[in-house]
Design a protein around this motif. Structure first.
Motif, short mmCIF file in Angstrom:
data_model
loop_
_atom_site.label_atom_id
_atom_site.label_comp_id
_atom_site.label_asym_id
_atom_site.label_seq_id
_atom_site.Cartn_x
_atom_site.Cartn_y
_atom_site.Cartn_z
N PRO B 333 1.55 -3.12 14.11
CA PRO B 333 0.44 -4.02 13.79
C PRO B 333 0.93 -5.20 12.98
CG PRO B 333 0.22 -1.91 12.64
CD PRO B 333 1.44 -1.81 13.47
N LEU B 334 0.51 -6.37 13.39
CA LEU B 334 0.89 -7.58 12.67
C LEU B 334 -0.37 -8.33 12.27
CD1 LEU B 334 3.88 -8.76 14.85
CD2 LEU B 334 3.98 -7.90 12.53
N PRO B 335 -0.32 -9.05 11.18
CA PRO B 335 -1.53 -9.77 10.76
C PRO B 335 -1.88 -10.87 11.75
CG PRO B 335 0.32 -10.36 9.37
CD PRO B 335 0.79 -9.24 10.24
N GLU B 336 -3.16 -11.19 11.83
CA GLU B 336 -3.60 -12.21 12.78
C GLU B 336 -3.21 -13.58 12.25
OE1 GLU B 336 -5.41 -11.00 10.53
OE2 GLU B 336 -6.56 -12.64 9.66
N LEU B 337 -3.22 -14.53 13.13
CA LEU B 337 -2.86 -15.89 12.73
C LEU B 337 -4.08 -16.58 12.15
CD1 LEU B 337 -0.70 -17.46 15.54
CD2 LEU B 337 -0.06 -17.03 13.22
N TYR B 503 2.89 -10.08 5.36
CA TYR B 503 2.20 -8.79 5.18
C TYR B 503 3.14 -7.63 4.88
CZ TYR B 503 -0.84 -4.79 5.97
OH TYR B 503 -1.53 -3.61 5.84
N TYR B 504 4.23 -7.48 5.64
CA TYR B 504 5.18 -6.39 5.34
C TYR B 504 6.33 -6.94 4.52
CZ TYR B 504 3.04 -3.86 9.27
OH TYR B 504 2.18 -3.26 10.13
N LEU B 516 9.76 0.27 3.31
CA LEU B 516 8.93 -0.75 3.93
C LEU B 516 7.56 -0.67 3.26
CD1 LEU B 516 8.58 -2.75 6.41
CD2 LEU B 516 7.36 -0.88 7.45
N THR B 519 1.59 -5.44 1.71
CA THR B 519 1.10 -5.96 0.44
C THR B 519 -0.15 -5.24 -0.03
OG1 THR B 519 -0.06 -7.68 1.66
CG2 THR B 519 2.06 -8.26 0.69
N ASP B 520 -0.91 -4.62 0.89
CA ASP B 520 -2.14 -3.99 0.43
C ASP B 520 -2.03 -2.49 0.29
OD1 ASP B 520 -3.92 -4.25 3.62
OD2 ASP B 520 -2.03 -3.32 3.06
N HIS B 521 -0.82 -1.95 0.26
CA HIS B 521 -0.64 -0.53 -0.03
C HIS B 521 0.25 -0.40 -1.23
CE1 HIS B 521 -2.09 -0.23 4.09
NE2 HIS B 521 -2.36 1.02 3.82
N LEU B 525 5.24 2.30 3.20
CA LEU B 525 4.80 2.83 4.48
C LEU B 525 5.91 3.60 5.18
CD1 LEU B 525 3.00 -0.34 5.82
CD2 LEU B 525 1.96 1.65 4.82
N VAL B 561 11.07 0.02 12.58
CA VAL B 561 9.93 0.03 11.67
C VAL B 561 8.87 1.01 12.13
CG1 VAL B 561 7.99 -1.42 10.98
CG2 VAL B 561 10.29 -2.29 10.79
#
Lengths: 255, 705
Positions: B333-337, B503-504, B516, B519-521, B525, B561
């Motif tokens: 999963p990658l953050p959206e643009l 994000y990662y 790894l 930012t929100d954990h 991971l 990953v």
């Protein structure tokens, strides 16, 4: 690195020479001259700590002399305390296997700055603001007014409500009629209070008694009660400019 | 321990030693008691004499030796003595004299009262044999020296034969290869068993298998020699501690071997590098570039609406179908643009159009940023992708951010002021900035130890820094305050990097793992465990699906990953790795270490494809130019060198080397590939960065010498 300015072997004390030799044996050829002093200090501190511990152990075992076992025990205890080493490989492989089994969490789109829950962030304010108190010299009668405790009582910074444990504050504010949740407004509440009355009132009753904000008393003596918001820094600054008595003993009373 | 005992019991049952089996079973419950070692020698011979027949004895012997070896290590010899005592009852006086020398050799090394002086004999015997062997085999068999030396030394130390260990070390440490000297120095300080307890690296070394790659012929030779004479001790150690990866083919030359060895774990097994790696790039989303005619200088004319085609990124427009080597878009999963990201990409494309094409004839200009008055405290540097900000991490635990462009650094206004601005205005992004806070430099305080790694996020909103205090901190570049402290490593963290998509981020430290994070954990991971020593350098692959880690155990590993598996192991460096760089097309990896060499690796095949010699000191910075034509390397020897990457990789297109054996014949072409050497005035180069237009920026701290 600067060229090592080592003391010539003739003039350096014996233990400094030994330390220099140890560094050479470990392959360290370039170092500042102060490193030897630091290493010697460390050695001295470490050895004395161990020997003191060993003395304690040997006297506990009712031995007359400190022997090698005591020293060994002392070293072992200190190693577990201060010189910890990273976890062993099988442990790391184990937790890695556990962690790597869970799939990567999906990312919610458009969720603002992606940060952990507030509890794990450092974004909470690490200060709280004191309310201002003034000794009322000529006011008629004493009004038992419980102290308003304002400020960052809880660790949750975002809600700009007044401190939760003080039901006092809530009731005061309701009496005054301002909304409990502030959004950057500042409101003034006149609380002429006296020190002694406050101190006795606070530990006993959390509820408010006899709080009647006498509108006649609202006058030039304005007290700004502000909550813990960044915006309120300006307000606090202004309040300080007016009148401020530093009552340091109030700091930790009421929370 | 249990398994050892079960194996022994099984062996006894198989050899029809019922009584001894019973006794052992009974005594096994009293495990750990010290048993008289006096019953050893006669009992031992009895045990081995009992199973008659050669075939049996060799099998049994091997099993016994493995069992005793394992037992000796695990239980400290008590199981071996246990076993042998048990058998003394069963076999009695049936001593078989012929086997005696073998047995005593086996046992003597593993019990407390054995004869460790025999170690020196074994080693010198092997040495003699190898030196007398044929030339073609000698180079390969010489690989045995180092692991055998270290393991034998560690055995002696572990079994507390201090003086024997010392004399063993004195006698043979000079014979080892020069690139093992650092390890040997560490070993020389390990003289007691207690010293080993705190040294995780040495413990890992003892418990892991050192991998050797030897051709079948050489291996047969070795095996025959070790099994015919009384060299069972060495044979035991070989079986216990070494993993011999046999290949069919010509034995390798010394040069070939030297290129690949050097790590603490030996070489990489062939099968470790066989997993499929998606080294292709993710497809960039195609979207229209709004054409500002003022900028384009007449490249596109306004008046022809038909010709107004959106300019696409050259990589993305090539093929509509999926690159087979690229990972699926949603593999991780990658953050959206976001809109700001899209704007950034547009800027990127515009700059790319103006990019200078580099090559041997057109070398980049180098702009060096020297940190003055750092007093040797500069420990980490990073530059944003658009080269607008530079950050320095210092030994005094501060993180300092400078603006490289004339535009100053501003923080956003306070919440009170923000509520007053007009949110609908076009320049809202400027209005939210507080002019009163504009400055060229921002200092960020928070760490409690030297800052060893820094990394900007691709959207320039966040900054990461990792430090000796064991935490990784996330700073906001809009308020210039610290947002989060990620605690996980409890030991110094040596490097950290944001993913190319944000994000990662990955961090690697002294605890020998890389983690790894998102930012929100607040917890990692993925944990990438496998290195034998500290992880000193961590980098994301351009497609964010793989992470490369370089370590002080002189290997580079590539991790997936998605599931945390190690998909590639690259050995060949002779010192801790300090810099890694992926090529922009994702196919190649360049690594630099304290040995001053830059090695080039093909990720898909898992092979070394190039070696760039020239630097004389640690290579701390490596960077490919934006289109991958030039590789720049910066080193502690105060130089920046430019290498021709196109030429270094070009003969790989033919794909004709034997991927089965993984042998490489590296041409000695470092001189041809070197395009230029640029010296600074006593400033080590610790960071390199190509701007979007292929100008090379370099950074370092001036050290007056």
């Amino acid at each position: 690195m600067e060229a090592p300015k080592m003391a010539s072997p003739k003039s350096a004390p014996k233990d400094a020479q030994v330390m220099a030799q140890i560094l050479k044996d470990m392959g360290i050829t370039e170092y500042e001259p102060r490193v030897i002093n630091q290493m010697l200090e460390f050695t001295y501190r470490y050895v004395t700590t161990i020997l003191e511990d060993a003395k304690i152990y040997s006297s506990h075992a009712k031995k007359s002399n400190v022997d090698a076992d005591d020293v060994r025990l002392a070293i072992q205890c200190r190693t577990d305390q201060s010189f910890t080493s990273p976890p062993p490989r099988d442990f790391l492989l184990d937790i890695a296997r556990q962690k790597n089994q869970t799939p990567l969490p999906l990312i919610k789109p458009y969720s603002g700055p992606r940060l952990p829950p507030d509890r794990y962030c450092l974004t909470a304010p690490n200060y709280r603001l004191k309310s201002l108190q003034k000794k009322v010299s000529s006011s008629a009668g004493r009004i038992t007014v419980p102290r308003l405790s304002v400020g960052a009582v809880s660790s949750r910074p975002s809600t700009p409500t007044l401190g939760t444990p003080s039901a006092q504050a809530v009731s005061v504010s309701t009496k005054v009629g301002t909304p409990v949740s502030l959004t950057g407004q500042r409101f003034t509440v006149q609380i002429p209070s006296s020190q002694a009355a406050v101190k006795s009132a606070t530990p006993t009753t959390p509820t408010v008694q006899n709080v009647l904000i006498n509108p006649s008393l609202i006058g030039p003596k304005n007290i700004l009660i502000t909550t813990n918001m960044v915006s309120s820094q300006n307000a606090a600054g202004e309040g300080g400019a007016l009148k401020r008595k530093h009552e340091d003993d109030d700091d930790y009373d009421n929370l | 321990d249990r398994q050892t005992l079960l194996a022994v019991l099984q062996f006894l049952r198989r050899s029809n030693l019922r009584e001894s089996e019973e006794i052992l079973r009974r005594e096994a419950r009293l495990l750990g008691d010290d048993l008289g070692a006096a019953a050893l020698s006669p009992a031992g011979t009895g045990l081995l004499g009992a199973p008659g027949g050669d075939a049996d004895s060799t099998g049994g012997e091997a099993l016994l030796s493995r069992v005793t070896a394992a037992a000796a290590i695990a239980i400290g010899g008590s199981a071996a003595t246990l076993l042998l005592c048990a058998d003394a009852f069963a076999v009695g006086g049936a001593v078989v004299v012929e086997d005696q020398p073998d047995v005593s050799a086996v046992l003597s090394a593993y019990n407390q009262q054995g004869d460790p002086t025999l170690y020196e004999e074994y080693y010198s015997g092997l040495k003699h044999f190898i030196e007398c062997s044929l030339d073609c085999h000698r180079a390969e068999l010489s690989q045995l020296f180092y692991p055998l030396f270290v393991h034998m030394y560690l055995e002696l130390v572990y079994n507390q034969h201090e003086s024997e260990a010392k004399s063993f070390f004195e006698r043979f440490h000079g014979d080892q290869e020069c690139y093992y000297q650092d390890d040997l120095r560490v070993l020389s300080s390990l003289t007691k068993k207690e010293h080993m307890k705190g040294n995780e690296t040495m413990l890992d070394f003892r418990t892991s298998k050192f991998v050797l790659r030897i051709s079948r012929d050489s291996y047969q030779l070795l095996k025959r020699h070790l099994q015919e004479k009384q060299n069972n001790q060495i044979w035991n150690i070989v079986q216990e501690h070494l993993y011999i990866d046999i290949f069919d083919g010509m034995p390798r030359s010394k040069q070939q071997i030297d290129a690949m060895v050097g790590s603490l774990a030996g070489e990489a097994k062939r099968e470790a590098n066989k997993a499929k790696v998606f080294f292709g790039l993710l497809k960039e989303p195609e979207f229209d570039v709004p054409l500002d005619d003022e900028d384009e200088e007449g490249e596109n004319e306004e008046g022809k609406p038909k010709k107004k085609k959106p300019k696409k990124d050259s990589v993305g427009s090539k093929s509509k179908k999926q690159d087979p080597n690229a990972p699926p878009q949603n593999r991780i999963p990658l953050p959206e643009l976001k809109d700001s990201d899209k704007l950034d990409k547009v800027m990127n494309m515009k700059e790319a159009a103006r990019r200078v094409r580099l090559g041997p004839e057109c070398l980049p200009s180098i702009c060096f940023y020297t940190f003055l008055n750092a007093y040797q405290g500069l420990t980490a540097v990073d530059i944003t992708d658009d080269s607008s900000m530079i950050v320095g991490g210092f030994a005094d635990s501060t993180v300092r951010v400078w603006s490289v462009t004339p535009k100053k650094l501003r923080s956003v206004k306070t919440a009170a002021d923000l509520s007053l601005i007009d949110k609908e205005s076009d320049d809202v992004l400027e209005r939210i900035m507080d002019e009163k806070t504009a400055s060229e430099l921002k200092i960020l305080y928070g760490h409690s130890g030297p800052v060893y790694g820094t990394s900007f996020s691709p959207d320039r909103n966040y900054l990461l820094s990792c430090s000796e205090d064991g935490t990784v901190r996330l700073w906001s570049l809009q308020t210039f305050t610290c947002l989060v402290g990620y605690k996980g490593h409890n030991y110094p963290v040596w490097d950290t990097q944001f993913s190319p998509y944000g994000y990662y981020f990955v961090s690697g430290g002294h605890d020998r793992v890389a983690r790894l994070w998102a930012t929100d954990h607040y917890q990692p991971l993925r944990i990438f465990a496998g290195h034998l020593a500290d992880v000193t350098c961590t980098r994301f692959h351009p497609n964010s699906n793989y992470i490369a880690t370089g370590s002080a155990d002189r290997t580079v590993r590539l991790w997936d990953v998605l599931n945390g598996n190690c998909v590639r192991i690259f050995t060949g460096h002779k010192g801790p790795i300090h810099s890694l760089a992926f090529s922009p097309n994702g196919r190649f990896l360049a690594t630099g270490a304290t040995d001053g060499r830059v090695l080039l690796w093909d990720i898909g095949h898992g092979l070394m494809v190039g070696e760039l010699k020239g630097h004389t000191d640690t290579v701390y910075a490596l960077r490919f130019s934006r289109d991958g034509e030039i590789l720049a390397s910066g080193s502690m020897d105060n130089t920046v060198r430019l290498w021709d990457a196109v030429k270094a990789f070009e003969d790989l297109e033919t794909d004709d080397f034997t991927t089965a054996t993984g042998h490489i014949n590296l041409p000695e072409n470092s001189q041809d590939l070197l395009l230029g050497t640029y010296m600074t005035k006593s400033t080590p180069v610790i960071h390199l960065h190509f701007t979007r237009r292929n100008l090379l920026l370099a950074a370092g701290a001036y050290s007056s010498q």
